[in-house]
Scaffold this motif. Structure first.
Motif, PDB file in Angstrom:
ATOM      1  N   LYS A 300       0.834  -1.208   0.000  1.00 64.17           N
ATOM      2  CA  LYS A 300       0.000   0.000   0.000  1.00 64.17           C
ATOM      3  C   LYS A 300       0.870   1.260   0.000  1.00 64.17           C
ATOM      4  CE  LYS A 300      -4.136  -2.052   2.013  1.00 64.17           C
ATOM      5  NZ  LYS A 300      -5.093  -2.122   3.155  1.00 64.17           N
ATOM      6  N   ALA A 301       1.972   1.221   0.713  1.00 65.94           N
ATOM      7  CA  ALA A 301       2.897   2.357   0.705  1.00 65.94           C
ATOM      8  C   ALA A 301       3.564   2.510  -0.658  1.00 65.94           C
ATOM      9  CB  ALA A 301       3.953   2.175   1.800  1.00 65.94           C
ATOM     10  N   ALA A 302       3.926   1.370  -1.275  1.00 66.94           N
ATOM     11  CA  ALA A 302       4.583   1.409  -2.586  1.00 66.94           C
ATOM     12  C   ALA A 302       3.658   2.001  -3.640  1.00 66.94           C
ATOM     13  CB  ALA A 302       5.009   0.002  -2.985  1.00 66.94           C
ATOM     14  N   ARG A 303       2.387   1.678  -3.569  1.00 60.09           N
ATOM     15  CA  ARG A 303       1.436   2.249  -4.527  1.00 60.09           C
ATOM     16  C   ARG A 303       1.454   3.774  -4.453  1.00 60.09           C
ATOM     17  NH1 ARG A 303      -4.971   2.590  -3.697  1.00 60.09           N
ATOM     18  NH2 ARG A 303      -4.101   3.631  -1.857  1.00 60.09           N
ATOM     19  N   GLN A 304       1.463   4.318  -3.250  1.00 62.88           N
ATOM     20  CA  GLN A 304       1.441   5.763  -3.091  1.00 62.88           C
ATOM     21  C   GLN A 304       2.707   6.397  -3.657  1.00 62.88           C
ATOM     22  OE1 GLN A 304      -1.210   7.584  -2.088  1.00 62.88           O
ATOM     23  NE2 GLN A 304       0.050   9.264  -2.857  1.00 62.88           N
ATOM     24  N   VAL A 305       3.856   5.736  -3.447  1.00 60.36           N
ATOM     25  CA  VAL A 305       5.123   6.264  -3.965  1.00 60.36           C
ATOM     26  C   VAL A 305       5.092   6.334  -5.485  1.00 60.36           C
ATOM     27  CG1 VAL A 305       7.588   5.778  -4.221  1.00 60.36           C
ATOM     28  CG2 VAL A 305       6.502   5.540  -1.983  1.00 60.36           C
ATOM     29  N   ILE A 306       4.632   5.264  -6.132  1.00 61.87           N
ATOM     30  CA  ILE A 306       4.603   5.243  -7.596  1.00 61.87           C
ATOM     31  C   ILE A 306       3.596   6.256  -8.136  1.00 61.87           C
ATOM     32  CG2 ILE A 306       3.862   3.870  -9.571  1.00 61.87           C
ATOM     33  CD1 ILE A 306       5.401   1.600  -8.641  1.00 61.87           C
ATOM     34  N   GLN A 307       2.417   6.330  -7.541  1.00 61.82           N
ATOM     35  CA  GLN A 307       1.415   7.279  -8.017  1.00 61.82           C
ATOM     36  C   GLN A 307       1.938   8.708  -7.924  1.00 61.82           C
ATOM     37  OE1 GLN A 307      -0.915   6.419  -9.746  1.00 61.82           O
ATOM     38  NE2 GLN A 307      -2.515   5.171  -8.811  1.00 61.82           N
ATOM     39  N   THR A 308       2.597   9.044  -6.825  1.00 56.48           N
ATOM     40  CA  THR A 308       3.142  10.392  -6.651  1.00 56.48           C
ATOM     41  C   THR A 308       4.208  10.685  -7.695  1.00 56.48           C
ATOM     42  OG1 THR A 308       2.710  10.316  -4.275  1.00 56.48           O
ATOM     43  CG2 THR A 308       4.314  11.939  -5.042  1.00 56.48           C
ATOM     44  N   THR A 309       5.085   9.699  -7.934  1.00 52.76           N
ATOM     45  CA  THR A 309       6.171   9.883  -8.902  1.00 52.76           C
ATOM     46  C   THR A 309       5.650  10.058 -10.313  1.00 52.76           C
ATOM     47  OG1 THR A 309       7.593   8.503  -7.524  1.00 52.76           O
ATOM     48  CG2 THR A 309       8.318   8.909  -9.778  1.00 52.76           C
ATOM     49  N   LEU A 310       4.636   9.288 -10.677  1.00 49.81           N
ATOM     50  CA  LEU A 310       4.140   9.312 -12.052  1.00 49.81           C
ATOM     51  C   LEU A 310       3.283  10.530 -12.363  1.00 49.81           C
ATOM     52  CD1 LEU A 310       3.284   5.563 -12.696  1.00 49.81           C
ATOM     53  CD2 LEU A 310       5.178   6.888 -13.614  1.00 49.81           C
ATOM     54  N   ARG A 311       2.913  11.294 -11.345  1.00 51.44           N
ATOM     55  CA  ARG A 311       2.148  12.509 -11.616  1.00 51.44           C
ATOM     56  C   ARG A 311       3.026  13.599 -12.224  1.00 51.44           C
ATOM     57  NH1 ARG A 311      -0.524  11.329  -6.256  1.00 51.44           N
ATOM     58  NH2 ARG A 311      -2.408  10.176  -6.858  1.00 51.44           N
ATOM     59  N   VAL A 312       4.333  13.398 -12.182  1.00 52.03           N
ATOM     60  CA  VAL A 312       5.273  14.314 -12.832  1.00 52.03           C
ATOM     61  C   VAL A 312       5.624  13.730 -14.191  1.00 52.03           C
ATOM     62  CG1 VAL A 312       7.512  15.445 -12.697  1.00 52.03           C
ATOM     63  CG2 VAL A 312       6.215  14.973 -10.597  1.00 52.03           C
ATOM     64  N   PRO A 313       5.158  14.329 -15.316  1.00 53.39           N
ATOM     65  CA  PRO A 313       5.389  13.749 -16.649  1.00 53.39           C
ATOM     66  C   PRO A 313       6.879  13.582 -16.949  1.00 53.39           C
ATOM     67  CG  PRO A 313       3.808  15.560 -16.745  1.00 53.39           C
ATOM     68  CD  PRO A 313       4.414  15.583 -15.375  1.00 53.39           C
ATOM     69  N   ASN A 314       7.206  12.492 -17.603  1.00 51.04           N
ATOM     70  CA  ASN A 314       8.590  12.226 -18.003  1.00 51.04           C
ATOM     71  C   ASN A 314       8.636  12.146 -19.521  1.00 51.04           C
ATOM     72  OD1 ASN A 314      11.186  11.390 -18.436  1.00 51.04           O
ATOM     73  ND2 ASN A 314      11.095   9.603 -17.102  1.00 51.04           N
ATOM     74  N   LEU A 315       8.740  13.290 -20.160  1.00 52.92           N
ATOM     75  CA  LEU A 315       8.734  13.337 -21.620  1.00 52.92           C
ATOM     76  C   LEU A 315      10.081  12.943 -22.209  1.00 52.92           C
ATOM     77  CD1 LEU A 315       6.686  16.624 -22.143  1.00 52.92           C
ATOM     78  CD2 LEU A 315       5.873  14.252 -22.157  1.00 52.92           C
ATOM     79  N   ASN A 316      11.098  12.768 -21.370  1.00 50.08           N
ATOM     80  CA  ASN A 316      12.424  12.386 -21.856  1.00 50.08           C
ATOM     81  C   ASN A 316      12.595  10.881 -21.943  1.00 50.08           C
ATOM     82  OD1 ASN A 316      13.353  15.072 -22.019  1.00 50.08           O
ATOM     83  ND2 ASN A 316      13.743  15.086 -19.806  1.00 50.08           N
ATOM     84  N   PHE A 317      11.593  10.121 -21.504  1.00 52.59           N
ATOM     85  CA  PHE A 317      11.703   8.666 -21.557  1.00 52.59           C
ATOM     86  C   PHE A 317      11.826   8.208 -23.006  1.00 52.59           C
ATOM     87  CE2 PHE A 317       9.689   4.502 -22.079  1.00 52.59           C
ATOM     88  CZ  PHE A 317      10.484   3.751 -21.241  1.00 52.59           C
ATOM     89  N   GLU A 318      12.803   7.369 -23.286  1.00 51.74           N
ATOM     90  CA  GLU A 318      13.036   6.864 -24.641  1.00 51.74           C
ATOM     91  C   GLU A 318      12.647   5.393 -24.723  1.00 51.74           C
ATOM     92  OE1 GLU A 318      13.887   8.329 -27.416  1.00 51.74           O
ATOM     93  OE2 GLU A 318      14.094  10.314 -26.512  1.00 51.74           O
TER      94      GLU A 318
END
Length: 327
Positions: A300-318
């Motif tokens: 449950k804690a890991a879900r929150q960490v990933i959701q928070t991180t993914l709210r910042v777009p990463n347009l540099n991902f290749e």
């Protein structure tokens, strides 16, 4: 992929050469029936490259059709069936090395599975089958077989004649994590009953060593601890249907973790390892139920960490070269 890798023989060509050489040398007797299924088992490969090799032998006149299944060696000789190894078929060491390097079950497929899963949080990607086959150095047939298998896992989908991966939405992530925190603790309790003590002790020692100096924690340590908990221990559960369902939900999330490595601060890694240690400590005391509760809290804690991180777009991902970002 290097030019050398792109120029490597296809699996069907390696099988063709192996069979051709042993037919021409007389190692395989005239009349021996060769079928795709037994040959696939012998080479430990899928049937597709075997069928291609048999077709090549037929075109070369080295085998002939039979009234039943398979083809018979040579232009003459009464057709007969025999165990291939007993009939003399051998796998040269050089060919074995090539198969080991190219084997799609042990290298190509798992690598592709991880590559595509890692793209899911970053948008919608089209997969070009021709470029995929060329990039991996495999036939279009094998490329399509792989995509179909990935579709069954839910990693990609087909629309018309095209294949697409992603996007992995917040809802998708919530659903995968809910699946995991419902099933992984149950699997952990099952696993605890038969888990070898040496496996648990080794995982516990690694967690203790990593936590001894929080500032020295590395991504490699975190990856190993994730594998210890979620793969080695949880997937040790005897209920194989449950283990497979868990693995399917783990895959996109663990690949997402992998692709977000550069965002992980030491504080997050330290906290994650502390949560892993809590699970392992309960197990080491014979408290499987306590370990299950600790694992649920960790997920449950890991879900929150990933959701928070993914709210910042990463347009540099290749993405890999065979995938094209569409959104």
């Amino acid at each position: 992929m290097t030019a050398i890798e792109n120029n490597r023989p296809r699996l069907s060509e390696l099988i063709f050469v192996t069979l051709r050489d042993q037919i021409e040398s007389g190692t395989l007797p005239a009349g021996l029936i060769l079928e795709a299924a037994p040959l696939a088992r012998f080479f430990d490969l899928s049937r597709t490259p075997v069928k291609e090799a048999l077709h090549g032998l037929l075109e070369a006149g080295l085998v002939r059709p039979t009234q039943g299944r398979g083809v018979a060696v040579g232009p003459t000789g009464t057709p007969f069936r025999q165990d291939l190894a007993a009939a003399g078929l051998r796998l040269p060491a050089r060919t074995q090395r090539s198969f080991t390097q190219r084997h799609w079950r042990t290298r190509f497929y798992p690598q592709t599975e991880q590559e595509i899963a890692a793209c899911l949080p970053f948008g919608r990607f089209a997969i070009n089958v021709s470029q995929f086959a060329a990039h991996k150095g495999v036939s279009r047939t094998l490329a399509n077989e792989t995509l179909v298998r990935l579709e069954r896992l839910g990693l990609i989908r087909q629309q018309g004649t095209r294949w697409y991966a992603g996007p992995l939405t917040e809802t998708d992530i919530d659903e995968h994590y809910e699946m995991r925190w419902l099933l992984e603790p149950c699997a952990l309790v099952q696993s605890a009953a038969t888990l070898p003590a040496a496996v648990l002790d080794a995982a516990l020692d690694r967690a203790i060593a990593a936590l001894a100096d929080p500032e020295a924690i590395t991504l490699a340590m975190l990856d190993r601890s994730e594998t210890d908990i979620h793969r080695t221990i949880v997937l040790h559960a005897p209920n194989r249907q449950m283990a497979e369902a868990i693995r399917r939900s783990q895959l996109p999330l663990m690949a997402t973790n992998f692709s977000l490595k550069h965002t992980k601060a030491h504080g997050v890694m330290h906290q994650t390892l502390k949560e892993h240690f809590a699970v392992l400590e309960h197990l080491s005391h014979g408290d499987a139920e306590g370990a299950a509760r600790a694992l649920e809290a960790h997920l449950k804690a890991a879900r929150q960490v990933i959701q928070t991180t993914l709210r910042v777009p990463n347009l540099n991902f290749e993405p890999p070269a065979y995938m094209i970002r569409e959104s």
